[in-house]
Design a protein around this motif. Structure first.
Motif: not given
Ligand SMILES: Cc1ncc(COP(=O)(O)O)c(C=O)c1O
Length: 390
Positions: A214, A242, A112-113
């Motif tokens: 997001d 996710k 996600g990041a």
């Molecule tokens: C809304 C949101 N954006 C981004 C992320 C980051 O995702 P990742 O942990 O897969 O890098 C998360 C993770 O909890 C999230 O809840």
């Protein structure tokens, strides 16, 4: 600092929200899992737990879902990667467009990041600007963090918005240079006010900034159309992660060709972004969601859980102050941190994994019995803590 103090994994685990301290606040509780299936998790001692964390929302259909597990096994057995991009990448991109109205193109990443960072990069290329407004959590990377080690120059480019706060949005726009993007989580503890989303949409368009949802938590879980369909205001870009992979690492930036084409004018690339195990898992997730009522069951289960939590709040207000969120993910606001740790540890001792704060997630594998059992065990843990309250 010695190696003994730190252990082989500094911070105990690579995912901060799974640290024992985060889960149980220093109280006793299970440390590591060995298996998961449906809505259950087994620890090293072989004890089973009914899980309401669902891998921080990474799993919506249930652990070890047979359709996903089959796709994963087939992809792994066929090699998983090669020197060529796979057909599954193209297929998943085309299939995902149906889940994001108005979208024309997709880029895949692993986390996600990474995917939110890619969305911001694309917006910066398209607008030629650097500033970004954010609201919520968007991952650990420099562009959106303020933790030690993040360069001041990065921090200066980002201004966090208060959720559902129109005045703060206008203040932010007045005090920062025109932003490249306004990046928001559509749900932060509560659903968004329509007026706030409408204002975000209008201000982003007027400022020539990309509005980015997001949807790492809401995506897939909310069904086709995601937060835009549910709340009636469309962004420019959507970021998914996710639940898209039901536990396999895959994330995506989805949006109009006019923005996604910027990917060819900058550098966004990752060696394993095109491996077929997670791509295959995501295709199986879309198949399952499109051919069954899995997401309807998830929402119904979440509504029962949230309503049940509301009842616990009414009966035990000294321990639990509020139950908030949306059916798909919600949380309990406890009297204080110590109480939340006592309840989480007490629940774990009763075979239930609940998080102390945002968020608990349900899945399509949480049937009525699982929800009823979860609520029963949660209330037992709350009652035990209440008995100890002076
Ligand atoms: C809304 C949101 N954006 C981004 C992320 C980051 O995702 P990742 O942990 O897969 O890098 C998360 C993770 O909890 C999230 O809840």
């Amino acid at each position: 600092v010695s190696a003994d103090d730190v252990g082989p994994i500094p911070g105990e685990t690579s995912t901060g929200s799974k640290r024992a301290e985060a889960l149980f606040g220093g109280r006793a509780g299970p440390r590591r899992m060995v298996a998961s299936q449906g809505c259950r998790v087994w620890d090293e001692a072989g004890r089973a737990y009914l899980d309401f964390g669902m891998a921080l929302g990474a799993v919506a259909l249930g652990y070890g879902h047979p359709v996903v597990a089959g796709a994963v096994a087939r992809a792994a057995a066929s090699g998983g990667v090669s020197s060529l991009p796979p057909v599954q990448e193209q297929e998943l991109a085309e299939r995902l467009l149906a889940w994001v109205p108005g979208a024309e193109a997709v880029r895949f990443l692993k986390t996600g990041a990474e995917a939110v960072a890619a969305a911001v990069r694309l917006a910066r290329v398209v607008t030629g600007r650097e500033a970004v407004l954010t609201c919520g959590y968007h991952g650990w990377l420099d562009w959106c963090q303020e933790s030690p080690g993040v360069p001041l120059a990065d921090r200066a480019l980002q201004r966090a918005l208060r959720f559902n706060d129109l005045a703060d949005l206008d203040a932010a726009l007045a005090e920062t240079p025109p932003p490249a993007a306004i990046v928001i989580e559509p749900v932060v503890e509560d659903p968004p006010d329509k007026a706030w989303l409408v204002a975000l949409r209008a201000r982003a368009s007027a400022a020539g900034a990309a509005l980015v949802y997001d949807e790492i938590k809401t995506g897939i879980r909310f069904g086709p159309g995601g937060a835009a369909a549910r709340y009636g205001v469309s962004p420019d870009l959507v970021v998914l992660g996710k639940a898209l992979g039901n536990g396999q690492p895959i994330a995506a930036v989805v949006g109009p060709a006019a923005i996604l084409e910027a990917a060819t004018r900058t550098w966004i690339s990752s060696t394993l972004a095109t491996e077929t195990v997670a791509l295959g898992a995501a295709l199986a997730v879309l198949d399952t969601c499109e051919r069954s009522d899995a997401l309807g069951r998830l929402r119904a289960a979440g509504a029962r859980w949230l309503a049940g939590c509301g009842g616990i709040v009414e009966r035990h207000p000294r321990v639990v102050r509020a139950a908030r969120g949306v059916p798909e993910f919600s949380f309990l606001r406890f009297a204080d941190a110590a109480v939340s740790a006592d309840v989480a540890a007490g629940a774990a001792a009763r075979g239930l994994l609940v998080r102390r704060g945002p968020y608990n997630f349900v899945s399509a594998a949480h049937d009525e019995r699982a929800i009823a059992l979860g609520l029963e065990r949660l209330e037992e843990a709350v009652v035990a803590v209440e008995a100890g309250c002076s």
